[in-house]
Design a protein around this motif. Structure first.
Motif, PDB file in Angstrom:
ATOM      1  N   ILE A   1      -3.701   2.517   4.653  1.00 49.84           N
ATOM      2  CA  ILE A   1      -4.057   3.345   3.740  1.00 49.84           C
ATOM      3  C   ILE A   1      -5.787   3.636   3.692  1.00 49.84           C
ATOM      4  N   ALA A   2      -6.099   4.787   3.899  1.00 49.79           N
ATOM      5  CA  ALA A   2      -7.513   4.927   4.096  1.00 49.79           C
ATOM      6  C   ALA A   2      -8.193   4.567   2.818  1.00 49.79           C
ATOM      7  N   PRO A   3      -9.483   4.330   2.945  1.00 51.05           N
ATOM      8  CA  PRO A   3     -10.234   4.381   1.744  1.00 51.05           C
ATOM      9  C   PRO A   3     -10.468   5.693   1.065  1.00 51.05           C
ATOM     10  N   VAL A   4     -10.994   5.581  -0.161  1.00 50.27           N
ATOM     11  CA  VAL A   4     -11.185   6.951  -1.080  1.00 50.27           C
ATOM     12  C   VAL A   4     -12.147   7.758  -0.403  1.00 50.27           C
ATOM     13  N   ALA A   5     -11.828   8.895  -0.179  1.00 50.13           N
ATOM     14  CA  ALA A   5     -12.878   9.771   0.553  1.00 50.13           C
ATOM     15  C   ALA A   5     -12.973  11.105  -0.496  1.00 50.13           C
ATOM     16  N   GLU A   6     -14.265  11.559  -0.788  1.00 49.97           N
ATOM     17  CA  GLU A   6     -14.314  12.606  -1.666  1.00 49.97           C
ATOM     18  C   GLU A   6     -13.542  13.819  -1.145  1.00 49.97           C
ATOM     19  N   PRO A   7     -12.748  14.327  -1.973  1.00 50.95           N
ATOM     20  CA  PRO A   7     -12.117  15.713  -1.507  1.00 50.95           C
ATOM     21  C   PRO A   7     -12.920  17.022  -1.425  1.00 50.95           C
ATOM     22  N   ALA A   8     -12.798  17.901  -0.627  1.00 51.41           N
ATOM     23  CA  ALA A   8     -13.353  18.988  -0.576  1.00 51.41           C
ATOM     24  C   ALA A   8     -13.126  19.829  -1.760  1.00 51.41           C
ATOM     25  N   GLU A   9     -14.360  20.504  -2.069  1.00 44.40           N
ATOM     26  CA  GLU A   9     -14.235  21.481  -3.282  1.00 44.40           C
ATOM     27  C   GLU A   9     -13.933  22.785  -2.829  1.00 44.40           C
TER      28      GLU A   9
ATOM     29  N   GLY B   1       0.886  -1.212  -0.066  1.00 49.16           N
ATOM     30  CA  GLY B   1       0.044  -0.064   0.186  1.00 49.16           C
ATOM     31  C   GLY B   1       0.991   1.065   0.098  1.00 49.16           C
ATOM     32  N   TRP B   2       0.365   2.352  -0.400  1.00 48.14           N
ATOM     33  CA  TRP B   2       1.083   3.600  -0.530  1.00 48.14           C
ATOM     34  C   TRP B   2       0.316   4.699  -0.580  1.00 48.14           C
ATOM     35  N   ARG B   3       0.804   5.724  -0.246  1.00 44.40           N
ATOM     36  CA  ARG B   3       0.324   7.128  -0.324  1.00 44.40           C
ATOM     37  C   ARG B   3       1.248   8.246  -0.812  1.00 44.40           C
ATOM     38  N   PHE B   4       1.043   9.171  -1.338  1.00 48.16           N
ATOM     39  CA  PHE B   4       1.963  10.245  -1.356  1.00 48.16           C
ATOM     40  C   PHE B   4       1.464  11.469  -1.993  1.00 48.16           C
ATOM     41  N   THR B   5       2.213  12.712  -1.646  1.00 52.04           N
ATOM     42  CA  THR B   5       1.471  14.132  -2.221  1.00 52.04           C
ATOM     43  C   THR B   5       2.738  14.793  -2.744  1.00 52.04           C
ATOM     44  N   VAL B   6       2.706  15.295  -3.834  1.00 52.07           N
ATOM     45  CA  VAL B   6       3.878  15.909  -4.872  1.00 52.07           C
ATOM     46  C   VAL B   6       3.423  17.132  -5.083  1.00 52.07           C
ATOM     47  N   THR B   7       4.171  18.205  -4.842  1.00 54.67           N
ATOM     48  CA  THR B   7       3.802  19.545  -5.178  1.00 54.67           C
ATOM     49  C   THR B   7       4.864  20.092  -6.012  1.00 54.67           C
TER      50      THR B   7
ATOM     51  N   SER C   1      -2.753   4.121  -2.887  1.00 53.74           N
ATOM     52  CA  SER C   1      -3.102   2.743  -3.620  1.00 53.74           C
ATOM     53  C   SER C   1      -4.373   2.488  -3.450  1.00 53.74           C
ATOM     54  N   SER C   2      -5.324   3.028  -2.659  1.00 48.66           N
ATOM     55  CA  SER C   2      -6.630   2.859  -2.569  1.00 48.66           C
ATOM     56  C   SER C   2      -7.466   3.487  -3.798  1.00 48.66           C
ATOM     57  N   GLY C   3      -6.653   4.093  -4.687  1.00 49.96           N
ATOM     58  CA  GLY C   3      -7.188   4.720  -5.778  1.00 49.96           C
ATOM     59  C   GLY C   3      -7.391   6.032  -5.741  1.00 49.96           C
ATOM     60  N   LEU C   4      -7.192   6.637  -4.737  1.00 51.52           N
ATOM     61  CA  LEU C   4      -7.309   8.148  -4.552  1.00 51.52           C
ATOM     62  C   LEU C   4      -6.271   8.800  -5.501  1.00 51.52           C
ATOM     63  N   TRP C   5      -6.965   9.991  -6.146  1.00 59.59           N
ATOM     64  CA  TRP C   5      -5.905  10.523  -7.068  1.00 59.59           C
ATOM     65  C   TRP C   5      -6.537  12.134  -7.203  1.00 59.59           C
ATOM     66  N   VAL C   6      -5.957  13.051  -6.320  1.00 60.07           N
ATOM     67  CA  VAL C   6      -6.536  14.429  -6.420  1.00 60.07           C
ATOM     68  C   VAL C   6      -5.466  15.175  -6.949  1.00 60.07           C
ATOM     69  N   HIS C   7      -5.692  16.096  -8.108  1.00 60.32           N
ATOM     70  CA  HIS C   7      -4.889  16.915  -8.564  1.00 60.32           C
ATOM     71  C   HIS C   7      -5.455  18.086  -8.411  1.00 60.32           C
ATOM     72  N   PHE C   8      -4.868  19.265  -7.867  1.00 65.84           N
ATOM     73  CA  PHE C   8      -5.446  20.731  -7.671  1.00 65.84           C
ATOM     74  C   PHE C   8      -4.339  21.666  -8.107  1.00 65.84           C
TER      75      PHE C   8
ATOM     76  N   CYS D   1      -7.566  17.925   0.490  1.00 61.92           N
ATOM     77  CA  CYS D   1      -7.553  16.859   1.329  1.00 61.92           C
ATOM     78  C   CYS D   1      -6.061  17.172   1.952  1.00 61.92           C
ATOM     79  N   THR D   2      -5.995  16.189   2.989  1.00 60.35           N
ATOM     80  CA  THR D   2      -4.792  16.146   4.002  1.00 60.35           C
ATOM     81  C   THR D   2      -3.893  15.135   2.799  1.00 60.35           C
ATOM     82  N   ALA D   3      -2.449  15.263   3.312  1.00 55.83           N
ATOM     83  CA  ALA D   3      -1.432  14.201   2.663  1.00 55.83           C
ATOM     84  C   ALA D   3      -1.928  12.716   2.815  1.00 55.83           C
ATOM     85  N   GLU D   4      -2.650  12.539   3.767  1.00 56.81           N
ATOM     86  CA  GLU D   4      -3.227  11.260   3.896  1.00 56.81           C
ATOM     87  C   GLU D   4      -4.453  10.860   3.426  1.00 56.81           C
ATOM     88  N   GLY D   5      -5.177  11.826   2.772  1.00 60.64           N
ATOM     89  CA  GLY D   5      -6.204  11.729   1.776  1.00 60.64           C
ATOM     90  C   GLY D   5      -7.620  12.068   2.620  1.00 60.64           C
TER      91      GLY D   5
END
Lengths: 441, 483
Positions: free
Chosen positions: A103-111, A24-30, A165-172, A293-297
């Motif tokens: 790794i947290a399940p996918v949650a809808e990011p805030a708009e 499992g994995w998660r990351f945030t890249v800026t 790895s849960s499928g979260l993909w947030v680009h902003f 969303c936070t770096a943890e999703g």
């Protein structure tokens, strides 16, 4: 024009590489491009405050390995070419932390709106508005009779990808900017934001800072003892950052290093006056501390930390959410002052009175606009003992001079005292506080 | 450099490569291990007319760096129309071609991550074993940082700055009384030997135990009455005083408003302390804040800031030395490739001549030993008291006003008949008053007090120290705050 979308390419490369190596994995890249420049003792630019451009990639990675150990690492622009070596290095520093291995399940990011294209244009291609803003600050300081001016402006534009790895993909995309000034090494102001309006209309604010400076030139003597003190919103922000953030840290509470225990939060212990509410909102439109969303999703949003004086929840990341069995919360942006990060302190019934009207109706008090030594204080005990070089004496609603003082007390006692009141200032999200505390002159 | 030559600008190129590993443990469980490697380049250009600009990035290819030169040159040219100040002094920097790479037996590749984790966890256990009311957070970092500085005059200097530090934060909390207190213990040096050798580990454990006893005592401690006292400060607090209150005032870029400047010039020759006091800054091999070459590619000199009570030399770089009326000393430091160097300290130490003897290791010295030393030297007034400020929790200074504030971990009120532990309180006052009030030192100098120096938004490693203890006489300009 610099490219700020490198984050997407790096994120895609990272996701591919980790998919084959980790459980499992998660990351945030800026990726961001920034511009800054300053005035140093009236001099624009020079050796120490020249116009500066920076284009960098910064990211954090969290990995759960097949054996359930975990690793943390960082990436930059050079990472894609050496991901194999990096992953091996991360694996070599893996450790067991079963509560974090999740790794947290996918949650809808805030708009939430975070971008002003006018700021991006300054950061990426046309620095002239930055020069113009500094020139405006300089003109206002000169007009106000300031002796020494130090000032700075900065802005940036960037893209962030948060994925898991849960499928979260947030680009902003996001922009940020700010300006600051210090007059005669004594009085200053910092204005962060995301929209170009932060740079507009700075002259009256410089002038109001200069009025405090002018008042401080007349020195007065004070007798030591208890007296009314008005804490400027920036000072309240510093106090909240130092004392509240530490004691509301889920880690500190869970590990016995906070003033409060997890049990205190579970039971809703009354820790503050009944009319005190503290809330974090990381979805303020164009707020400097806002995010989807936070770096943890974990989605950005609003969370009450204190409601009606009772503890509600500490600030919980995923690990300490699992440890305590409480919901993970949005988190304030690291390093940012609470007011800018979206923390709201409300004290008293209804809307607080305006700062100006409180000042005008004050018979006698000290206005403390900055303090030395905040970081040296013990946040757990709540005790404070802080020096203020230029505390301004208010008499009959007017500035009456200034004095060097040490203010002392206990922040939690002060916040709970019946005499303590809040007032709102149009420039700050955090209120000013009028307190009674010990003053040594 | 070829591109800068084509554009007619003077260039200083700074290439940084940094590898760092951090380990943290909370209550004897590993909480985080982070490995990171960063690399980037900054280009500082100065046009023929003296306009300056800086561009940086973490893309380290010839094409990217060439673009940085072009961007910086364009911004420098633009700034002229806005009346930017002219830069000078860079052409007087001596050409330097050198490589100063320091090897460390227990550098970042000389210790296994597993061993680091074991020791960091053990440090927590050492504290927690003292009392069930104790919670502990330990953080450890080991860094290898290499820089290459290349200038238009042919300078090409390479150096590294290996370092390691371990910081143990100990909190005691009494659930019955709801009282809490926290103190810290720390060790630092150039590599993992600070915790991974017998001597290093023994020093850390002694410091943890000393701090553990203090934090437990603080749960029951009263407070000291605010006022002016004769005080004793330990070498870590003395380093803070020397660094925050004095070293920053001796930096050449701030001389226009520094308390050590007059009409913008450093007040060399001015007496600021009694002739037993000296202050020196400079790189020390094996030290946490070691930096042999400045970020402008100049050999860093060891500087006598105060010699026998008299101001001698400032900490200067080529850009502001002339204006401050001093010699450049290679004092420019930068946090990273995105930053512009500014004059600042490395290892600063304040020493007092002919110190009172203290034939013990610092870790073994208790307040009773400090009191004995004072009594032997007739520095503890009959019927009166001296406050011994133990430990250093940071400080802040306004160099323009000369105001300083420091905090300690605990205060011991020493009198002939008793030793009373009190809550920490700030030690505040005026820089020059503090310096001129130093009346004695106790013990040999210790210079491993580690910190992080913040200035102009940049943080760099710092260190220093003093005699084991300094005695500062009571002065109306120096106060203990009280809570």
């Amino acid at each position: 024009m610099p490219d700020t979308t490198a984050a997407i390419d790096i994120a895609e490369a990272l996701a591919r590489a980790l998919a084959g190596a980790a459980a499992g994995w998660r990351f945030t890249v800026t990726s961001s491009a920034g511009l800054s420049m300053g005035i140093d003792h009236w001099d624009l630019g020079g050796a120490y405050a020249p116009p500066k451009k920076a284009q960098v990639v910064d990211g954090s990675v969290f990995i759960v390995w097949p054996d359930s150990s975990v690793s943390r690492g960082r990436v930059d622009a050079n990472s894609p070419g050496r991901l194999t070596q990096l992953i091996a290095a991360w694996k070599s520093t893996s450790f067991r932390d079963d509560e974090a291995a999740y790794i947290a399940p996918v949650a809808e990011p805030a708009e939430v709106d975070l971008t002003d294209p006018r700021v991006a244009n300054v950061a990426l291609s046309d620095p002239r508005p930055a020069f113009d803003t500094l020139a405006a600050v300089s003109r206002a300081a000169k007009a106000a009779g300031v002796t020494t001016l130090d000032a700075g402006v900065r802005c940036s534009a960037g893209d962030t990808v948060t994925a898991a790895s849960s499928g979260l993909w947030v680009h902003f995309s996001h922009t940020a900017l700010g300006c600051s000034w210090v007059l005669d090494n004594a009085f200053g102001m910092v204005r962060p934001g995301r929209a170009i309006e932060v740079w507009k209309g700075v002259e009256p604010l410089v002038d109001s800072t200069a009025q405090m400076l002018a008042a401080s030139r007349h020195r007065v003597s004070l007798a030591s003892g208890s007296m009314k003190v008005i804490l400027w919103p920036a000072v309240v922000d510093d106090l909240l950052k130092h004392y509240l953030y530490h004691n509301f840290s889920g880690e500190a509470a869970a590990e016995g290093r906070s003033r409060f225990s997890i049990e205190d939060f579970r039971r809703g212990r009354g820790a503050f006056r009944h009319d005190v509410t503290i809330e974090l909102d990381t979805t303020v439109p164009m707020g400097p501390g806002s995010y989807p969303c936070t770096a943890e999703g974990i989605p950005g949003g609003r969370v009450k930390l204190v409601d009606g004086g009772s503890l509600v929840t500490p600030l919980l990341n995923l690990k300490y959410s699992r440890r305590t069995g409480m919901m993970a919360t949005p988190l304030p942006v690291a390093g940012m002052s609470p007011g800018h990060a979206g923390l709201k302190l409300h004290m008293g019934q209804g809307d607080p009175p305006a700062f100006d009207s409180v000042m005008r109706s004050t018979e006698r008090a000290l206005l403390v606009t900055s303090v030395l030594g905040m970081h040296t204080q013990d946040p757990v005990s709540g005790n404070f003992s802080l020096a203020a070089s230029d505390a301004i004496l208010i008499e009959d609603g007017e500035f009456a001079g200034a004095s060097k003082v040490v203010i002392s007390g206990n922040l939690f006692d002060v916040m709970n005292a019946a005499v303590t009141t809040a007032s709102s200032h149009p420039v700050f999200a955090t209120p000013a506080l009028t307190i009674i505390c010990r003053v040594e002159s | 450099m070829e591109r800068s030559h084509e554009l007619g600008v003077y260039a200083i190129l700074r290439l940084q490569h940094k590898v760092e590993r951090r380990v943290s443990a909370v209550n004897a469980a590993v909480d985080g291990v982070i490995f990171e490697e960063t690399c980037g380049v900054g280009v500082h250009v100065i046009t023929e007319s003296g306009m300056s600009a800086h561009a940086s990035g973490d893309c380290v290819t010839p094409e990217c760096v060439e673009q940085l030169v072009v961007d910086a040159a364009a911004m420098a040219a633009m700034s002229e129309a806005y009346g930017a100040v002219r830069v000078s002094g860079h052409e007087e920097m001596p050409r330097l071609i050198t490589s100063r790479l320091r090897e460390c037996a227990k550098g970042i590749d000389g210790i296994s991550p597993d061993e680091e984790q074991r020791l960091v966890v053990q440090a927590c256990r050492e504290a927690m074993s003292m009392d069930p009311r104790i919670a502990c957070h330990t953080s450890y970092r080991i860094v290898d940082e290499e820089w290459r500085i290349v200038r238009s005059d042919g300078t090409d200097a390479v150096f590294n700055m290996p370092r390691a530090a371990c910081h143990v934060s100990i909190t005691a909390r009494d659930t019955a009384t709801r009282k809490a207190a926290s103190v810290a213990a720390a060790v630092s040096g150039q590599d993992a030997s600070i915790i991974a050798t017998g001597d290093g580990w023994s020093k850390l454990v002694k410091r943890i135990r000393k701090s553990g006893h203090t934090v437990l005592g603080l749960l029951e401690a009263g407070s000291v009455k605010a006022g002016s006292y004769r005080i004793v400060i330990d070498y870590a607090l003395a380093k803070g005083l020397a660094h925050e209150a004095f070293g920053h005032s001796a930096e050449s870029d701030g001389m226009d408003t520094s308390i050590l400047g007059r009409n913008g010039k450093f007040m060399s020759g001015e007496r600021v302390a009694s002739d037993i006091v000296s202050i020196v800054d400079g790189p020390v091999e094996g030290d946490y804040a070691y930096q042999p070459i400045s970020a402008n590619g100049v050999v860093r000199r060891t500087v006598d800031i105060v010699s026998k009570g008299v101001l001698a030399s400032a900490l200067a770089d080529a850009f502001s030395a002339k204006k401050a009326g001093v010699e450049p000393t290679g004092a420019g430091r930068a946090e990273s490739f995105v930053n512009v160097p500014i004059p600042r300290m490395s290892n600063i130490r304040l020493t007092v001549a002919d110190p009172l003897p203290m034939p013990m290791q610092f870790e073994d010295v208790g307040p009773e030993h400090v009191r004995e030393a004072l009594v032997r030297a007739n520095l503890l007034p009959a019927g009166g008291s001296v406050l011994y400020l133990s430990g250093y929790k940071g400080g802040q200074v306004n160099p323009a006003k000369g105001d300083f504030v420091f905090n300690c971990s605990a205060i011991y009120e020493l009198s002939e008949r008793s030793i009373r532990l009190c809550q920490p309180a700030i030690f505040s006052g005026r820089v020059l008053s503090a310096l001129s009030s130093i009346i004695a030192g106790i013990g040999r100098p210790i210079i491993d007090a580690q910190g992080t120096c913040g200035k102009s938004g940049q943080s760099v490693p710092s260190s220093g120290g003093a005699n084991m203890f300094l005695v500062i006489d009571a002065s109306p300009d120096i106060r203990i705050g009280g809570v």
